[in-house]
Design an enzyme around this catalytic site. Sequence first.
Site, PDB file in Angstrom:
ATOM      1  N   SER A  15       4.101   8.939   3.588  1.00  0.00           N
ATOM      2  CA  SER A  15       3.753   8.451   4.927  1.00  0.00           C
ATOM      3  C   SER A  15       4.723   8.904   6.023  1.00  0.00           C
ATOM      4  CB  SER A  15       3.631   6.925   4.925  1.00  0.00           C
ATOM      5  OG  SER A  15       2.537   6.551   4.130  1.00  0.00           O
ATOM      6  N   LYS A  18      -0.051  -5.663  -0.025  1.00  0.00           N
ATOM      7  CA  LYS A  18      -1.195  -5.629   0.890  1.00  0.00           C
ATOM      8  C   LYS A  18      -1.832  -6.999   1.137  1.00  0.00           C
ATOM      9  CE  LYS A  18      -2.281  -0.761   0.180  1.00  0.00           C
ATOM     10  NZ  LYS A  18      -3.325   0.231  -0.126  1.00  0.00           N
ATOM     11  N   GLY A  70     -12.786   0.843 -11.531  1.00  0.00           N
ATOM     12  CA  GLY A  70     -11.631   0.005 -11.222  1.00  0.00           C
ATOM     13  C   GLY A  70     -12.037  -1.239 -10.461  1.00  0.00           C
ATOM     14  N   ALA A 107      -7.099  -1.286  -5.121  1.00  0.00           N
ATOM     15  CA  ALA A 107      -7.574  -0.003  -4.591  1.00  0.00           C
ATOM     16  C   ALA A 107      -9.101   0.010  -4.502  1.00  0.00           C
ATOM     17  CB  ALA A 107      -7.076   1.143  -5.472  1.00  0.00           C
ATOM     18  N   MET A 153      -8.475   8.723  -6.371  1.00  0.00           N
ATOM     19  CA  MET A 153      -7.673   8.291  -5.225  1.00  0.00           C
ATOM     20  C   MET A 153      -6.209   8.693  -5.365  1.00  0.00           C
ATOM     21  SD  MET A 153      -9.020   4.617  -4.075  1.00  0.00           S
ATOM     22  CE  MET A 153     -10.747   4.192  -4.032  1.00  0.00           C
ATOM     23  N   TYR A 200      -3.074  11.344  -5.911  1.00  0.00           N
ATOM     24  CA  TYR A 200      -2.809  12.723  -5.504  1.00  0.00           C
ATOM     25  C   TYR A 200      -1.470  13.139  -6.102  1.00  0.00           C
ATOM     26  CZ  TYR A 200       0.104  10.137  -2.301  1.00  0.00           C
ATOM     27  OH  TYR A 200       1.030   9.274  -1.793  1.00  0.00           O
ATOM     28  N   GLY A 238      -6.887  12.493  -3.998  1.00  0.00           N
ATOM     29  CA  GLY A 238      -6.901  11.553  -2.878  1.00  0.00           C
ATOM     30  C   GLY A 238      -5.978  11.903  -1.725  1.00  0.00           C
TER      31      GLY A 238
HETATM   32  P1  ATR Z   1      -4.479  -1.283  -7.792  1.00  0.00           P
HETATM   33  O1  ATR Z   1      -4.046  -2.137  -6.652  1.00  0.00           O
HETATM   34  O2  ATR Z   1      -3.841   0.076  -7.825  1.00  0.00           O
HETATM   35  O3  ATR Z   1      -5.958  -1.199  -7.915  1.00  0.00           O
HETATM   36  P2  ATR Z   1      -4.355  -3.229  -9.914  1.00  0.00           P
HETATM   37  O4  ATR Z   1      -4.834  -4.311  -9.024  1.00  0.00           O
HETATM   38  O5  ATR Z   1      -3.247  -3.513 -10.869  1.00  0.00           O
HETATM   39  O6  ATR Z   1      -3.849  -1.987  -9.088  1.00  0.00           O
HETATM   40  O7  ATR Z   1      -5.591  -2.630 -10.710  1.00  0.00           O
HETATM   41  C1  ATR Z   1      -5.443  -1.597 -11.638  1.00  0.00           C
HETATM   42  C2  ATR Z   1      -6.839  -1.104 -12.035  1.00  0.00           C
HETATM   43  O8  ATR Z   1      -6.688  -0.036 -12.980  1.00  0.00           O
HETATM   44  C3  ATR Z   1      -7.681  -2.155 -12.733  1.00  0.00           C
HETATM   45  O9  ATR Z   1      -9.035  -1.895 -12.458  1.00  0.00           O
HETATM   46  C4  ATR Z   1      -7.347  -1.900 -14.200  1.00  0.00           C
HETATM   47  O10 ATR Z   1      -8.326  -2.360 -15.127  1.00  0.00           O
HETATM   48  P3  ATR Z   1      -8.287  -3.909 -15.657  1.00  0.00           P
HETATM   49  O11 ATR Z   1      -8.766  -4.753 -14.524  1.00  0.00           O
HETATM   50  O12 ATR Z   1      -9.219  -3.901 -16.816  1.00  0.00           O
HETATM   51  O13 ATR Z   1      -6.854  -4.157 -16.025  1.00  0.00           O
HETATM   52  C5  ATR Z   1      -7.321  -0.401 -14.197  1.00  0.00           C
HETATM   53  N1  ATR Z   1      -6.563   0.178 -15.328  1.00  0.00           N
HETATM   54  C6  ATR Z   1      -5.218   0.232 -15.477  1.00  0.00           C
HETATM   55  N2  ATR Z   1      -4.885   0.866 -16.619  1.00  0.00           N
HETATM   56  C7  ATR Z   1      -6.061   1.220 -17.219  1.00  0.00           C
HETATM   57  C8  ATR Z   1      -6.394   1.930 -18.421  1.00  0.00           C
HETATM   58  N3  ATR Z   1      -5.450   2.377 -19.252  1.00  0.00           N
HETATM   59  N4  ATR Z   1      -7.709   2.122 -18.697  1.00  0.00           N
HETATM   60  C9  ATR Z   1      -8.668   1.684 -17.856  1.00  0.00           C
HETATM   61  N5  ATR Z   1      -8.421   1.008 -16.703  1.00  0.00           N
HETATM   62  C10 ATR Z   1      -7.137   0.788 -16.379  1.00  0.00           C
END
Ligand code: ATR
Length: 269
Positions: free
Chosen positions: A17, A66, A128, A132, A215, A217, A237
């Site tokens: 940023s 956030k 997800g 995000a 998303m 990069y 991203g």
């Molecule tokens: P962010 O703010 O970056 O979205 P977060 O709120 O911690 O971070 O969410 C991480 C996302 O990545 C979630 O959708 C998570 O899936 P779960 O809700 O089932 O935990 C997903 N995620 C993280 N590691 C993963 C993996 N190894 N395989 C699939 N999904 C994953």
Amino acid sequence: MTHRYAVIGNPVAHSRSPQIHTAFARQTGEALEYTRIEAPIDGFREVASGYFAAGGSGLSVTVPFKSEALAMAADATARARLAGAANVLAVQPDGGLLADNTDGIGLIRDLTLNLGVGLTGRRILLLGAGGAARGVIGPLLAESPAALFVANRNGDRSASLATHFALAGPLDGGGFDEIEGAWDIIINATSAGLSGGEIPIEPECFAVDALAYDMVYGVETSFMALARGFGTRVHDGLGMLVEQAAEQFQLWRGVRPDTAPVIAELRGG
Ligand code: ATR
């Protein structure tokens, strides 16, 4: 007078940023300083309040602050409220704080303007259900896609996210095993690529001429590699990052920078 801005997060050392906003300032002739602030995990509000009390004009807010950024602002835009998160804070003329969320519009602008991918009438698959994903659902629905499915490892989480956004447009949510049919635009909003995890998504989910968008990069995620393996066009991203920053810059300074040269600069072009 030089106005002061910063990105606040934890960690924040690798944030691009400062480079982006400094390039915008140079391009538009705006006099501003833009720095990084790493706040303690339990110290966001104190650090942010101190920054504004000391005359700071605005903050870009990144992980994991956030939702707290939204909570601390006296005023918030509808899109920040719907997302339940803010990625930017701005001091208003009356001295109060305004919270906004430009992540979704950043994604939309990168897809539609930079990549030339129309979203209206298309089938969009969002992977997800974390912060995000949540930030981009409202803006994606506003483009009137034919369908939006939110798929997540924890299917209950994406199903309840779909319920939360039901008033914003037609969408559904569930586990990866509940994805049906082929999708035109598949957006990875999981952090799986960073942790090295694989997303169990079948080749049939990718329509012919689909676009796979991550998303993330700066790294090749497992999702990008998977999609490339299916012969799908893949995009990272970086454009979204620059576009969401441009929206922040416009909120703060009232002038919209040209994003293309900054995206090129970040890609080393
Ligand atoms: P962010 O703010 O970056 O979205 P977060 O709120 O911690 O971070 O969410 C991480 C996302 O990545 C979630 O959708 C998570 O899936 P779960 O809700 O089932 O935990 C997903 N995620 C993280 N590691 C993963 C993996 N190894 N395989 C699939 N999904 C994953």
